[in-house]
Each structure stands twice: as C-alpha cells, then as structure tokens.
Scaffold this motif. Structure first.
Motif, PDB file in Angstrom:
ATOM      1  N   VAL A 148       0.856  -1.197   0.000  1.00 28.68           N
ATOM      2  CA  VAL A 148       0.000   0.000   0.000  1.00 28.68           C
ATOM      3  C   VAL A 148       0.885   1.238   0.000  1.00 28.68           C
ATOM      4  CG1 VAL A 148      -1.559   1.313   1.495  1.00 28.68           C
ATOM      5  CG2 VAL A 148      -1.954  -1.127   1.114  1.00 28.68           C
ATOM      6  N   CYS A 149       0.471   2.304  -0.693  1.00 24.66           N
ATOM      7  CA  CYS A 149       1.227   3.547  -0.613  1.00 24.66           C
ATOM      8  C   CYS A 149       0.320   4.694  -0.190  1.00 24.66           C
ATOM      9  CB  CYS A 149       1.956   3.824  -1.921  1.00 24.66           C
ATOM     10  SG  CYS A 149       0.870   4.317  -3.228  1.00 24.66           S
ATOM     11  N   GLY A 150       0.914   5.872  -0.053  1.00 20.10           N
ATOM     12  CA  GLY A 150       0.154   7.024   0.441  1.00 20.10           C
ATOM     13  C   GLY A 150       0.976   7.702   1.517  1.00 20.10           C
ATOM     14  N   SER A 151       0.831   9.049   1.641  1.00 21.10           N
ATOM     15  CA  SER A 151       1.689   9.705   2.623  1.00 21.10           C
ATOM     16  C   SER A 151       0.914  10.166   3.860  1.00 21.10           C
ATOM     17  CB  SER A 151       2.441  10.867   1.974  1.00 21.10           C
ATOM     18  OG  SER A 151       1.504  11.795   1.533  1.00 21.10           O
ATOM     19  N   SER A 152      -0.329   9.765   3.968  1.00 31.94           N
ATOM     20  CA  SER A 152      -1.077  10.062   5.187  1.00 31.94           C
ATOM     21  C   SER A 152      -1.952   8.852   5.469  1.00 31.94           C
ATOM     22  CB  SER A 152      -1.965  11.294   4.984  1.00 31.94           C
ATOM     23  OG  SER A 152      -2.920  11.012   3.965  1.00 31.94           O
ATOM     24  N   LYS A 153      -2.529   8.852   6.666  1.00 32.25           N
ATOM     25  CA  LYS A 153      -3.404   7.734   7.034  1.00 32.25           C
ATOM     26  C   LYS A 153      -4.559   7.632   6.036  1.00 32.25           C
ATOM     27  CE  LYS A 153      -5.527   6.082  11.129  1.00 32.25           C
ATOM     28  NZ  LYS A 153      -6.398   6.514  12.174  1.00 32.25           N
ATOM     29  N   ARG A 154      -5.074   8.794   5.666  1.00 33.71           N
ATOM     30  CA  ARG A 154      -6.212   8.823   4.750  1.00 33.71           C
ATOM     31  C   ARG A 154      -5.824   8.263   3.380  1.00 33.71           C
ATOM     32  NH1 ARG A 154      -9.595  14.206   2.918  1.00 33.71           N
ATOM     33  NH2 ARG A 154     -11.531  13.439   3.774  1.00 33.71           N
ATOM     34  N   GLU A 155      -4.664   8.713   2.865  1.00 29.23           N
ATOM     35  CA  GLU A 155      -4.230   8.223   1.540  1.00 29.23           C
ATOM     36  C   GLU A 155      -3.970   6.724   1.562  1.00 29.23           C
ATOM     37  OE1 GLU A 155      -2.438  12.106  -0.787  1.00 29.23           O
ATOM     38  OE2 GLU A 155      -1.036  10.570  -0.098  1.00 29.23           O
ATOM     39  N   LYS A 156      -3.385   6.261   2.644  1.00 26.77           N
ATOM     40  CA  LYS A 156      -3.105   4.815   2.730  1.00 26.77           C
ATOM     41  C   LYS A 156      -4.414   4.030   2.729  1.00 26.77           C
ATOM     42  CE  LYS A 156       1.434   4.796   4.790  1.00 26.77           C
ATOM     43  NZ  LYS A 156       1.877   5.806   5.731  1.00 26.77           N
ATOM     44  N   ALA A 157      -5.392   4.569   3.444  1.00 26.46           N
ATOM     45  CA  ALA A 157      -6.700   3.888   3.486  1.00 26.46           C
ATOM     46  C   ALA A 157      -7.317   3.870   2.088  1.00 26.46           C
ATOM     47  CB  ALA A 157      -7.624   4.599   4.469  1.00 26.46           C
ATOM     48  N   TYR A 474      -3.704   4.294  -9.184  1.00 29.49           N
ATOM     49  CA  TYR A 474      -2.951   4.731 -10.373  1.00 29.49           C
ATOM     50  C   TYR A 474      -2.375   6.135 -10.151  1.00 29.49           C
ATOM     51  CZ  TYR A 474      -3.266   7.466 -14.806  1.00 29.49           C
ATOM     52  OH  TYR A 474      -3.069   8.346 -15.833  1.00 29.49           O
ATOM     53  N   PHE A 475      -3.219   7.044  -9.691  1.00 30.91           N
ATOM     54  CA  PHE A 475      -2.740   8.420  -9.487  1.00 30.91           C
ATOM     55  C   PHE A 475      -1.624   8.475  -8.458  1.00 30.91           C
ATOM     56  CE2 PHE A 475      -7.058   9.530 -11.162  1.00 30.91           C
ATOM     57  CZ  PHE A 475      -6.629  10.281 -12.250  1.00 30.91           C
ATOM     58  N   PHE A 476      -1.793   7.784  -7.348  1.00 29.20           N
ATOM     59  CA  PHE A 476      -0.771   7.835  -6.294  1.00 29.20           C
ATOM     60  C   PHE A 476       0.594   7.439  -6.847  1.00 29.20           C
ATOM     61  CE2 PHE A 476      -3.914   7.008  -2.554  1.00 29.20           C
ATOM     62  CZ  PHE A 476      -4.272   8.345  -2.577  1.00 29.20           C
ATOM     63  N   ARG A 477       0.614   6.340  -7.607  1.00 29.69           N
ATOM     64  CA  ARG A 477       1.911   5.829  -8.063  1.00 29.69           C
ATOM     65  C   ARG A 477       2.467   6.610  -9.247  1.00 29.69           C
ATOM     66  NH1 ARG A 477      -0.987   2.310  -5.686  1.00 29.69           N
ATOM     67  NH2 ARG A 477      -0.076   0.794  -4.258  1.00 29.69           N
ATOM     68  N   LYS A 478       1.574   7.069 -10.091  1.00 34.70           N
ATOM     69  CA  LYS A 478       2.062   7.754 -11.299  1.00 34.70           C
ATOM     70  C   LYS A 478       2.401   9.225 -11.065  1.00 34.70           C
ATOM     71  CE  LYS A 478       1.510   8.467 -16.089  1.00 34.70           C
ATOM     72  NZ  LYS A 478       0.863   8.204 -17.329  1.00 34.70           N
ATOM     73  N   TYR A 479       1.632   9.893 -10.216  1.00 36.36           N
ATOM     74  CA  TYR A 479       1.787  11.360 -10.123  1.00 36.36           C
ATOM     75  C   TYR A 479       2.331  11.871  -8.805  1.00 36.36           C
ATOM     76  CZ  TYR A 479      -0.818  11.540 -14.457  1.00 36.36           C
ATOM     77  OH  TYR A 479      -1.227  11.374 -15.751  1.00 36.36           O
ATOM     78  N   PHE A 480       2.142  11.130  -7.738  1.00 34.23           N
ATOM     79  CA  PHE A 480       2.546  11.657  -6.436  1.00 34.23           C
ATOM     80  C   PHE A 480       3.798  10.891  -6.037  1.00 34.23           C
ATOM     81  CE2 PHE A 480      -2.340  11.681  -5.924  1.00 34.23           C
ATOM     82  CZ  PHE A 480      -2.464  12.749  -6.799  1.00 34.23           C
ATOM     83  N   ALA A 481       4.918  11.251  -6.697  1.00 31.01           N
ATOM     84  CA  ALA A 481       6.138  10.450  -6.630  1.00 31.01           C
ATOM     85  C   ALA A 481       6.545  10.092  -5.203  1.00 31.01           C
ATOM     86  CB  ALA A 481       7.246  11.183  -7.338  1.00 31.01           C
ATOM     87  N   GLU A 482       6.418  11.048  -4.293  1.00 28.04           N
ATOM     88  CA  GLU A 482       6.986  10.803  -2.954  1.00 28.04           C
ATOM     89  C   GLU A 482       6.182   9.781  -2.152  1.00 28.04           C
ATOM     90  OE1 GLU A 482       5.120  13.258  -3.684  1.00 28.04           O
ATOM     91  OE2 GLU A 482       3.882  13.817  -1.971  1.00 28.04           O
ATOM     92  N   VAL A 483       4.971   9.454  -2.585  1.00 27.71           N
ATOM     93  CA  VAL A 483       4.217   8.485  -1.790  1.00 27.71           C
ATOM     94  C   VAL A 483       4.688   7.062  -2.120  1.00 27.71           C
ATOM     95  CG1 VAL A 483       2.184   9.952  -1.612  1.00 27.71           C
ATOM     96  CG2 VAL A 483       2.230   8.158  -3.338  1.00 27.71           C
TER      97      VAL A 483
END
Ligand code: RAM
Length: 483
Positions: A148-157, A474-483
């Motif tokens: 799982v990726c995401g840089s906050s609890k909400r994004e990870k969820a 898709y967006f998290f991995r393609k556009y939000f590089a740091e996550v």
C-alpha cells in the motif's frame, strides 16, 4: 466473430486463485430470527453454510432467506420495494429450502459481499435451526499482494481500498463489478488497465480483454459497449459513442506499457475503424446532438447533455490514434488535419467566450463532463486549461460528476493541466468520503451531496465494488512520486 482474435483472447485466459475464508457459527435460530456474519472484508466467491437441527427430529423443510451485502447499510434495506429499470435479478437475496438436516448448503451463484445475513422464515414447532459454520471460497486473478502507498493515514486507506477494488474485479476478465454486471465494459477496462500497469501488472489480462472486444466487433467494425463471456463469448447489441472511441487509448496505453507489436498490428485497423464510424455522427465538423439515453455515456447523471463532451472524446481519441501511428512511423496526417478542424469547430460551436467554459446542447448546459473532456483533449494549452478548470470549480450551476468514473477524468484533467495539488485534494475528499463512510471497496456511484443516488431507480442494484473507481492507486503511483 473473428475466430483468430477469439483464440488469442482465450489463450490469455487467466487461472483464478482460490482462498477459503471461514467464520464460526453456533447460533441457534427460531422462526423469524436473524443472524449476520461479517467476513471482515469484501469477498468475491462461492459461499457454503452448514446447518443442523436442534430439538426433536426435523419434520418439515427449513426455509431460509440469505442476503449477501457489500456494505453494512444494505443489511437493513428493503430490497422488495425495488422497481427500477434494470433487473431485480441482480439483488443478492436467496431463498433456500433445506429438506435434509444436517446439511452443507453450497450456493451455486458467485456473490460479492462482506456480510451474510440469514433469516429463518420457517422451521416447525418441533425444531430450531443451528448454523454450524459459514465459509467462502474467494476467487481472483490478481496476483497476491501489492504494498500500500500514500503519505497520510487517509491516503493509505484510500490506496488499500482502491487495490482491493481492482483485485476483486479481476476475474477471467476485468469485470465492471463482481455484483453487477459481472462483465467486461470498455470504459471500465480502460481505467482498470491504467491502474493495473501501476500495480498488479497482469498485462495478459488486458490483452485478453482487448482481443475479446476485437473478436466480437461486428462486420462493419462496431465495437460493442460490453462483452458477455458466458455461456459463450458474445457482444452486447449496443455501442456507446465514447466507449467505442476509448478502444483507441486503451490500445495505445497497452502498447506503451508492453511494446507488444503483434497485438498492435492485429488491432490497429479496428482502432482506425472507430474514427471512421464515429465520423458518421458529425454534421460537417460539429457533432449532432441526440436525446436517446445511452448514445454516449460520459457519466451517469441523467440530466447530462452529451453533445459537446462527445466531440471532445472524439478529438481525444483521434489525437491518441495520431500519436500511436507516429510512434509506429506511419502517416498520421489525415487524422491530425481532422483533429485541427474538429477542434476549431468545437471552439466556435461550444466555447462560451464570456463565461470561459464549454457549453453543450441547445440549452447550453455547463457540466464537468463537457469541460473535463475538452481539457483532456487538449484543445487549449495546459495553462489555459488550468484556468478553465478554476472557472468550472467556481461555476455553481455546472453539473457535477456522480460516478468515480467521471471523477477520475476530472482528477486526470487537473493533473494534465499541472494542478497536482488539487488533483490530490480531490482524491482525498471524494474517495476519502467513501472510506470514511466505511467502504472496503469503492462504489459505482458516489455523490456526497446525495448518498442515495441511483440512476437505476433504486439503490438495491447499485454496485459497491466497481472497477472504474479503483484509480487512486494509479494516481498515487504515477503522479505523487513521494508516496
Ligand atoms: C453500468 C456498468 C458499467 C458502465 C456502464 C456504462 O451499468 O456497470 O460499469 O461502464 O454502466
């Protein structure tokens, strides 16, 4: 049917991974008593329930109503009042007779659910019913796990739910929803494929689906809106203007991802055919409007006028075709010329200079669908598009998206015009709105202002695990590089 293409589709048919999930029983129920089993997460699979009797020897069949629910809210819904325009047959309610006890009742249908509710409708004064165990054999063609990726609890969820949504819809084909319609739809496929490239990378499944659409295109090259695969592969008898055109970017994305020349050589003529067919809907360079629901999809909002949005999708698809041809060192100039004249005419016919927005139909309707597709079609440059999206956001009367499908395109438009921050915010708010309401998988429809929305005339047939809503992964991995 193109048998050569069908063969290629079947050669890429995946194996399903089967997993058993069990919850303990032990509950003893009298008539009209109910019990709910919670599997803790969404499952797609084949349930089995073990029953026995308590008391004297059973002297009459037991009659049980079993309901399968994707969300907790559905447990209390009155499904019997559903009277909408799509089949009641999709409602996951079963009424079963048990003639011999004890027994293990294996359901023949595949269900999509997290909860199973059993209600005893009849036993006899002599006995009560005991549920000893409930188990499910879940199925998917998605590989095991993706971190799982995401840089906050909400994004990870959000990411976790998005990944789950996609894997539940990955069966022998990319299905639109495992509860409904359980089949391959072109618009859904495109977004599933994009998300798949960033996650499961099950590229053969995309290939299979492309060939299924190609195999079932009619003699003139019309690609159907969706494909049935049971008992045999067959096309639906309807096409959607935008979905057929989206075959082109789906093929292009597949080629970019895999470099699979063979598939491109096979399917490129059909991609070109879609432009030729779509052209027939134009009067000169301006597309004709149509009031038949379902001539073009864009979104499920029933008030939406599709005229201008359809022209934008055409431009988007034709531009993609030209790009593909150039990458293959083939002549793209006739398509480029057509794009230029259709774009100029679209600005002349649909762009309201005073408002700085595209309008559609006789009523000059403003909607997200229309404007977002013009941004995606890059009729204006990125900077102008960013301003257009700002104006759209500020426009109170603009018809908003009601599906994650349309919302995906809005987020993509924000990303394409350089507003990554806003794209991310929209994902957080919209998809986060679903996770915060307890979603284990993302829903077919979500209108935060009207959670009871259904274009079908009743929520009982809504799908709560729907492929086209998986794209935050898709967006998290393609556009939000740091996550
Ligand atoms: C719905 C399907 C599918 C979508 C079409 C247009 O009924 O579930 O997801 O692509 O409509």
């Amino acid at each position: 049917m193109n048998l050569d293409f069908l063969k290629k589709a079947e050669a890429a048919k995946p194996k399903l991974t089967v997993k058993t999930h069990t919850v303990k029983g032990g509950q003893v129920l009298a008539e009209r008593e109910t019990v709910v089993y919670d599997f803790g997460t969404h499952l797609v699979g084949y349930p089995k329930i073990w029953f026995s009797s308590v008391g004297a020897h059973y002297d009459a069949p037991a009659l049980i109503k079993v309901r399968f629910c994707e969300t907790a809210q559905e447990l209390e819904e009155d499904t019997s009042s559903y009277n909408g325009w799509i089949s009641k047959g999709w409602i996951q309610d079963e009424i079963i007779h048990l003639d011999v006890l004890p027994c293990a009742y294996a359901f023949k249908r595949r269900f999509a659910f997290r909860y199973i509710k059993a209600e005893v409708m009849a036993t006899s004064p002599k006995y009560r019913l005991r549920i000893d165990k409930v188990s499910v054999k879940s199925v998917t063609s998605a590989p095991e796990r993706i971190p799982v990726c995401g840089s906050s609890k909400r994004e990870k969820a959000i990411d976790k739910v998005a990944l789950k949504t996609l894997s539940e819809c990955m069966q022998y084909e990319f299905e639109d929803g495992p509860k409904r319609d359980m089949r391959l739809w072109l618009g859904d496929l495109r977004l599933q494929a994009l998300t798949n490239y960033q996650t499961y990378r099950h590229n053969d499944l995309v290939k299979r689906c492309l060939y299924l659409f190609a195999a079932t295109a009619d003699g003139e090259g019309n690609i159907s809106q969706c494909v049935f695969t049971k008992p045999d592969v067959a096309p639906d008898d309807q096409s959607l203007f935008d979905y057929s055109l989206l075959f082109i970017p789906t093929l292009y994305d597949y080629f970019k991802e895999t470099g699979d020349r063979q598939t491109i050589n096979d399917l490129l003529p059909l991609a070109e055919k879609q432009i030729e067919i779509a052209k027939k809907r134009f009067d000169g360079d301006l597309i004709k409007d149509c009031d038949k629901l379902g001539w073009c999809f864009l979104d499920w909002s029933l008030d939406l006028n599709k005229q201008a949005g359809a022209q934008a999708v055409y431009i988007y698809a034709e531009k993609t075709l030209a790009k593909l041809l150039k990458e293959l060192h083939r002549d793209a100039s006739p398509y480029e010329k057509d794009v230029a004249s259709k774009s100029a005419k679209a600005i002349e016919g649909f762009y309201d200079k005073e408002r700085g927005l595209f309008v559609s139909g006789k009523q000059r309707q403003i909607s997200y669908a229309t404007n977002v597709w013009f941004v995606l079609a890059e009729v204006f440059k990125a900077k102008e598009n960013a301003l257009l999206l700002d104006r759209l956001q500020a426009c109170k009367e603009a018809i908003k998206p009601i599906t994650p499908y349309m919302m995906h395109h809005y987020v993509q438009a924000l990303a394409d015009s350089g507003n990554i921050g806003e794209a991310r915010k929209v994902i957080g708010e919209y998809w986060g709105g679903m996770t915060e309401r307890g979603a284990d998988t993302f829903w077919e429809l979500f209108d935060p202002e009207d959670p009871d929305q259904s274009p079908y005339g009743g929520k009982a047939v809504n799908s709560y695990c729907h492929a086209w809503s998986c794209t935050p992964a898709y967006f998290f991995r393609k556009y939000f590089a740091e996550v």
